[in-house]
Motif scaffolding. Structure first.
Motif, PDB file in Angstrom:
ATOM      1  N   VAL A   1      54.040  74.433 107.434  1.00 17.15           N
ATOM      2  CA  VAL A   1      54.040  73.728 106.143  1.00 17.15           C
ATOM      3  C   VAL A   1      52.604  73.514 105.665  1.00 17.15           C
ATOM      4  CG1 VAL A   1      56.242  72.568 106.521  1.00 17.15           C
ATOM      5  CG2 VAL A   1      54.139  71.420 107.195  1.00 17.15           C
ATOM      6  N   ILE A   2      52.470  73.402 104.363  1.00 14.00           N
ATOM      7  CA  ILE A   2      51.154  73.219 103.744  1.00 14.00           C
ATOM      8  C   ILE A   2      50.813  71.739 103.727  1.00 14.00           C
ATOM      9  CG2 ILE A   2      49.877  73.499 101.552  1.00 14.00           C
ATOM     10  CD1 ILE A   2      51.832  75.884 100.993  1.00 14.00           C
ATOM     11  N   ALA A   3      49.560  71.417 104.006  1.00 16.94           N
ATOM     12  CA  ALA A   3      49.144  70.016 103.945  1.00 16.94           C
ATOM     13  C   ALA A   3      48.965  69.609 102.487  1.00 16.94           C
ATOM     14  CB  ALA A   3      47.830  69.836 104.698  1.00 16.94           C
ATOM     15  N   GLU A   4      49.184  68.334 102.211  1.00 10.84           N
ATOM     16  CA  GLU A   4      48.941  67.817 100.864  1.00 10.84           C
ATOM     17  C   GLU A   4      47.484  68.078 100.476  1.00 10.84           C
ATOM     18  OE1 GLU A   4      50.069  64.269 102.476  1.00 10.84           O
ATOM     19  OE2 GLU A   4      52.179  64.357 101.872  1.00 10.84           O
ATOM     20  N   ARG A   5      47.267  68.349  99.167  1.00  8.87           N
ATOM     21  CA  ARG A   5      45.935  68.663  98.613  1.00  8.87           C
ATOM     22  C   ARG A   5      45.346  69.969  99.150  1.00  8.87           C
ATOM     23  NH1 ARG A   5      44.741  63.755 100.673  1.00  8.87           N
ATOM     24  NH2 ARG A   5      44.980  61.925  99.344  1.00  8.87           N
TER      25      ARG A   5
ATOM     26  N   ASP B   1      48.040  60.846  95.920  1.00  3.21           N
ATOM     27  CA  ASP B   1      48.572  60.141  94.761  1.00  3.21           C
ATOM     28  C   ASP B   1      49.702  60.991  94.166  1.00  3.21           C
ATOM     29  OD1 ASP B   1      48.925  58.664  92.475  1.00  3.21           O
ATOM     30  OD2 ASP B   1      47.206  59.607  91.448  1.00  3.21           O
TER      31      ASP B   1
ATOM     32  N   GLN C   1      52.237  72.604 116.500  1.00  6.56           N
ATOM     33  CA  GLN C   1      51.619  73.339 115.382  1.00  6.56           C
ATOM     34  C   GLN C   1      50.912  72.372 114.426  1.00  6.56           C
ATOM     35  OE1 GLN C   1      51.553  76.493 115.657  1.00  6.56           O
ATOM     36  NE2 GLN C   1      53.383  77.117 116.783  1.00  6.56           N
ATOM     37  N   TYR C   2      51.550  71.242 114.167  1.00 13.92           N
ATOM     38  CA  TYR C   2      50.937  70.245 113.286  1.00 13.92           C
ATOM     39  C   TYR C   2      49.660  69.708 113.941  1.00 13.92           C
ATOM     40  CZ  TYR C   2      55.667  70.135 111.252  1.00 13.92           C
ATOM     41  OH  TYR C   2      56.867  70.467 110.684  1.00 13.92           O
TER      42      TYR C   2
ATOM     43  N   HIS D   1      57.142  76.808 101.433  1.00 16.36           N
ATOM     44  CA  HIS D   1      55.720  76.857 101.773  1.00 16.36           C
ATOM     45  C   HIS D   1      55.424  78.246 102.334  1.00 16.36           C
ATOM     46  CE1 HIS D   1      55.413  72.271 102.377  1.00 16.36           C
ATOM     47  NE2 HIS D   1      56.707  72.479 102.251  1.00 16.36           N
TER      48      HIS D   1
ATOM     49  N   SER E   1      50.612  75.436 111.550  1.00 20.43           N
ATOM     50  CA  SER E   1      51.747  74.734 110.937  1.00 20.43           C
ATOM     51  C   SER E   1      52.431  75.623 109.890  1.00 20.43           C
ATOM     52  CB  SER E   1      51.260  73.453 110.275  1.00 20.43           C
ATOM     53  OG  SER E   1      52.307  72.916 109.495  1.00 20.43           O
TER      54      SER E   1
ATOM     55  N   ASP F   1      46.665  72.003 113.697  1.00 24.92           N
ATOM     56  CA  ASP F   1      45.986  71.954 112.392  1.00 24.92           C
ATOM     57  C   ASP F   1      45.214  70.649 112.217  1.00 24.92           C
ATOM     58  OD1 ASP F   1      46.441  74.418 111.313  1.00 24.92           O
ATOM     59  OD2 ASP F   1      48.171  73.834 110.107  1.00 24.92           O
TER      60      ASP F   1
ATOM     61  N   GLN G   1      50.982  68.217 109.482  1.00 21.58           N
ATOM     62  CA  GLN G   1      49.578  68.079 109.910  1.00 21.58           C
ATOM     63  C   GLN G   1      48.894  66.935 109.159  1.00 21.58           C
ATOM     64  OE1 GLN G   1      51.026  70.624 108.385  1.00 21.58           O
ATOM     65  NE2 GLN G   1      49.569  72.054 107.446  1.00 21.58           N
ATOM     66  N   SER G   2      49.325  66.694 107.901  1.00 24.13           N
ATOM     67  CA  SER G   2      48.715  65.599 107.142  1.00 24.13           C
ATOM     68  C   SER G   2      49.058  64.253 107.774  1.00 24.13           C
ATOM     69  CB  SER G   2      49.210  65.585 105.697  1.00 24.13           C
ATOM     70  OG  SER G   2      49.196  66.865 105.153  1.00 24.13           O
TER      71      SER G   2
ATOM     72  N   VAL H   1      58.293  60.944  89.442  1.00 25.47           N
ATOM     73  CA  VAL H   1      59.242  61.866  88.819  1.00 25.47           C
ATOM     74  C   VAL H   1      60.646  61.459  89.251  1.00 25.47           C
ATOM     75  CG1 VAL H   1      59.913  64.290  88.566  1.00 25.47           C
ATOM     76  CG2 VAL H   1      57.523  63.719  88.978  1.00 25.47           C
TER      77      VAL H   1
ATOM     78  N   ILE I   1      52.897  68.014  92.656  1.00 24.64           N
ATOM     79  CA  ILE I   1      51.536  68.294  92.187  1.00 24.64           C
ATOM     80  C   ILE I   1      50.481  67.809  93.188  1.00 24.64           C
ATOM     81  CG2 ILE I   1      51.102  66.171  90.820  1.00 24.64           C
ATOM     82  CD1 ILE I   1      50.660  69.489  89.162  1.00 24.64           C
ATOM     83  N   HIS I   2      50.854  66.816  94.016  1.00 20.64           N
ATOM     84  CA  HIS I   2      49.888  66.304  94.992  1.00 20.64           C
ATOM     85  C   HIS I   2      49.605  67.292  96.118  1.00 20.64           C
ATOM     86  CE1 HIS I   2      53.910  65.067  96.316  1.00 20.64           C
ATOM     87  NE2 HIS I   2      53.440  65.102  97.549  1.00 20.64           N
TER      88      HIS I   2
ATOM     89  N   ARG J   1      56.536  66.938  90.456  1.00 24.14           N
ATOM     90  CA  ARG J   1      56.975  66.273  91.685  1.00 24.14           C
ATOM     91  C   ARG J   1      56.076  66.623  92.876  1.00 24.14           C
ATOM     92  NH1 ARG J   1      61.748  64.427  92.109  1.00 24.14           N
ATOM     93  NH2 ARG J   1      62.706  65.952  90.744  1.00 24.14           N
TER      94      ARG J   1
END
Lengths: 580, 190
Positions: free
Chosen positions: B64-68, A325, A240-241, B53, B62, A244, A311-312, A329, B85-86, B83
């Motif tokens: 899960v959500i990709a960053e950004r 970035d 799945q990853y 997600h 997927s 994407d 996927q990232s 925290v 926010i990215h 935490r």
């Protein structure tokens, strides 16, 4: 009807639809909810929690011998516990279909290691089925039983945490009954004396070749056409990853990944200059390709081996995008809940300067500051053997400085033999069972110490004190975990005792007794000296105000069912609101 | 093909995040969309940071959500907004409950959280969901207040949200939850 099911719910639904009659397990994240959902079909499926995975496996194997479709579920490290029956069960059988579900935990969301159980399929020489979403989970449960029955083999069904817990759309079907096969005694098949086992090994090798041929054309392994210049091989959630990360690529998607469909893969790889292998954790697919001499592949030299993928991460592995970035925290680690009975044990050990070998469960959180109550945690049941080992290495006096702390469910799982060892080998070890009367960390499952079965029937209840005494542990007693003074006295006396001791710290899991919660305790700020003693309990309900004085959050405090903070306060400034 | 919508929900274990993401998923599924929703159970729940997600669209791969790439980041707690926010997409929307929950192991709440959010998400919609939940009649209805707040930024009809809430929450709490949703919907629109 189309509904959202988690992978675990989909296994349960698959068991129902595909005629399973017996299901067993020991709870363990991420696999726990499989049996918790199978029990919804208890009119059609007998299901049970076993004391541990080895027993669960053996009960399931017996049920398969008895001729019915059977499933056994466990987390990845649970299969280590069941590895003994696993390794030999693979040569017997051919009775009722037998499917073993392993819930692996890439990223170690709730586990002590990141082992990739796909290797167990190879090690035990049994087929490996890897679904990639809940619909596939449900469908592949049926396919796994067909493979099991057709080839006379157990099947390893591999899920990972994301698959187990992610909810995805599933089309529901009806149950199809599968008739029980008549049991016929056959000692050449089921009694593995060496003379039989030698023949069985040859049979297993032949069987693997047959399944391998089957896998080459099975619909579980499929090519998804796309960009003819980009080829990707993947399986499970990693698919799945990869979809994407490479939306337009041509995919070889493996659902039956062992025995490996090498000719299918060879043909696929020949179409591309380079083929990308996307798999989580170990290079299981990649190794088989390379072993077969297929070298135009890129896998673990780019894709991280440690941790969970996304996927990232897959995209970044092949040069797509940069690390985001992140804001800095402070961490928010999990913690013992407000009202947790385990808190008194770790607080007291900490105050007395006594260390602890510990075990797997909620109480492992006793390692966190400010409790800092744990020296070792390795695997289920290890606490007791570890404590005895310390004593044998450093001397009997060291048993005064190091106790074993284990939960009730974990004690039944694999602590009993450790306690027998302490008694038998004349240890002075103090064993503390932190008994909250439930398997708590995984979400409250019953076990032989709770008096209730998975199917909701009252049953016998294991008596830890009688058990310990029968083993020869003379100093065995129950202690009220919410009585701070009693906990302290018991730990002092037990560690002073030159023989083995067992303390059963009794107090129900706070989450199990919500109905008994009372109004939050309050702090008399006039009296509070800001000494910080209550903060040493590590209760999430307690923090400091601007003057450093204690504040209790009324949303979190469970009130009089706990009351530990009121007991440890040296100036007695904490109390129930109506007693303030 | 219709683009996948990504909703990232964060907070602290015990705040009812999973119920909120369950209700959102029900609504999206009722619209005939492909839906995937992912969170992790087990140790992650014990007062720790919790995320869910939710992705929906014509075809979702997927879980899960990709960053950004989060179109919407909803946080039930302030630190937990910062935490994660990215995960917010450059044009994404941020909805934050102004509540502060001191993390275990810390004696006081960190001081630089508001500043961090102001810097990273200057257009964040910030509301006091705890006060609104109390106004609705139950402090534990923070999650339905937040549902109301972020429902403004998704293209589902108000009626469908209400239906999904009624079907999911305990019968005795339907009234309180619908009130909490309505209060959140007004407060979150700004």
């Amino acid at each position: 009807m189309r509904v959202l099911l988690s992978g675990n719910e989909a296994v349960a639904r698959g068991c129902y639809e595909h005629g399973v009659k017996v299901a067993t397990a020991y709870p363990g994240t991420p696999s726990t909810e499989i049996l918790e959902n199978v029990v919804r079909y208890k009119d059609d499926i007998y299901c049970q929690w076993s004391p541990n995975e080895k027993v669960a496996f053996e009960v399931a194997m017996g049920a398969a011998f008895g001729g019915v479709r059977t499933i056994v579920a466990m987390k990845h490290v649970g299969l280590n516990v069941a590895a003994d029956p696993l390794m030999t069960s693979t040569s017997v059988g051919g009775d009722g279909g037998f499917v073993i579900v392993t819930g692996d935990d890439p990223g170690m969301h709730s586990s002590q290691n990141e082992q990739d159980n796909r290797y167990y399929a190879k090690f035990a020489k049994i087929p490996l089925v890897e679904p990639s979403d809940s619909q596939e989970v449900k469908d592949y449960v049926g396919a796994a039983f067909e493979i099991s029955e057709r080839f006379g083999t157990p099947v390893l069904f591999r899920l990972t945490t994301r698959l187990c817990h992610a909810k995805t759309a599933v089309e529901l079907g009806e149950r199809t009954e599968v008739e029980r096969k008549e049991y016929k005694k056959d000692t050449t098949l089921r009694v593995v004396i060496p003379a039989h086992a030698r023949r069985l090994h040859v049979k297993v090798e032949g069987r693997l070749k047959e399944i391998s041929k089957f896998g080459e054309t099975s619909p579980l392994n499929r090519v998804e056409e796309g960009d003819p210049t980009v080829g990707v091989i993947s399986s499970g959630i990693a698919y799945q990853y990869a979809r994407d990360a490479f939306p337009d690529a041509t995919f070889l998607k493996l659902g039956l990944s062992f025995p490996f469909p090498i000719e299918l893969a060879r043909k696929f790889c020949a179409r591309f200059e380079t083929v990308y292998i996307v798999e989580e954790n170990e290079p299981f697919i990649e190794e088989q390709l390379r072993y077969a001499g297929i070298t135009n592949v890129v896998g673990k030299e780019k894709v991280p081996l440690c941790g969970e993928l996304s996927q990232s991460i897959v995209a970044r592995s092949f040069g797509g995008g940069e690390e985001p970035d992140k804001a800095a925290v402070a961490p928010r680690p999990p913690v013992l809940c407000p009202g947790c009975p385990h808190r008194s044990t770790f607080f007291t050990l900490n105050r007395l300067g006594i260390g602890a070998t510990s075990d797997i469960g909620c109480y492992t959180l006793g390692v966190m500051p400010p409790l800092n109550g744990i020296d070792t945690t390795i695997c289920m049941g290890a606490s007791i053997g570890n404590a005895l080992g310390f004593e044998k290495a450093i001397g009997q006096d060291f048993a005064k400085k190091m106790v074993a702390v284990i939960g009730d469910s974990t004690f039944v799982h694999s602590g009993m033999t450790g306690l027998a060892d302490v008694a038998y080998n004349k240890g002075a070890t103090t064993v503390i069972i932190v008994d909250n009367s439930i398997t708590a960390m995984t979400g409250h499952q019953n076990h032989p110490g709770t008096g209730m079965t998975l199917m909701g029937e009252p049953t016998t209840k294991l008596d830890y004190i009688a058990l310990a005494k029968s083993m020869g542990v003379k100093d065995a007693r129950r202690v009220d975990a919410f009585d701070m003074e009693a906990v302290k006295t018991a730990i002092k006396e037990a560690t002073d005792n030159p023989e083995a001791s067992l303390l059963v710290m009794e107090g129900p899991c706070a989450l199990m007794v919500r109905k008994t919660w009372t109004k939050a305790f309050v702090v008399d700020t006039e009296k509070c000296t800001a000494c910080g003693m209550c903060l040493k309990l590590g209760c999430p309900a307690i923090s400091r105000d601007e003057d450093g004085k204690a504040v209790i959050d009324p949303l979190f405090c469970v009130g009089e069912v706990c009351g530990m903070c009121a007991q440890v306060c040296p100036v007695k400034c904490i109390s129930a609101p109506d007693k303030a | 093909m219709q683009r996948t919508t990504n909703v990232f929900i964060s907070g602290v274990g015990g705040q009812g995040i999973l119920l909120a993401s369950e209700i959102l998923s029900d609504v999206a599924l009722a619209y005939g969309l492909d839906v995937k929703k992912s969170e992790v159970h087990g140790m992650a729940q014990r007062g720790g940071s919790v995320v869910s997600h939710v992705r929906f669209g014509e075809k979702v791969y997927s879980p899960v959500i990709a960053e950004r790439e989060a179109d919407l980041l909803v946080s039930f707690e302030k630190m937990e907004a910062l935490r994660w926010i990215h995960y917010v997409a450059p044009e994404g929307t941020v909805v934050v409950n102004d509540q502060e929950i001191v993390p275990s192991g810390m004696e006081r709440y960190p001081e630089d959280i508001d500043e961090g959010i102001a810097k990273r998400a200057p257009n964040a919609h910030i509301l006091d969901a705890l006060a609104l939940a109390n106004e609705a009649g139950n402090a534990r209805a923070v999650n339905t207040v937040m549902l109301g707040a972020f429902s403004n930024y998704l293209e589902f009809a108000e009626e469908d949200w209400k239906k999904a809430i009624e079907a999911r929450v305990p019968p005795k709490t339907v009234e309180v939850n619908l009130k909490a949703f309505a209060l959140g919907r007004v407060a979150g629109a700004k």
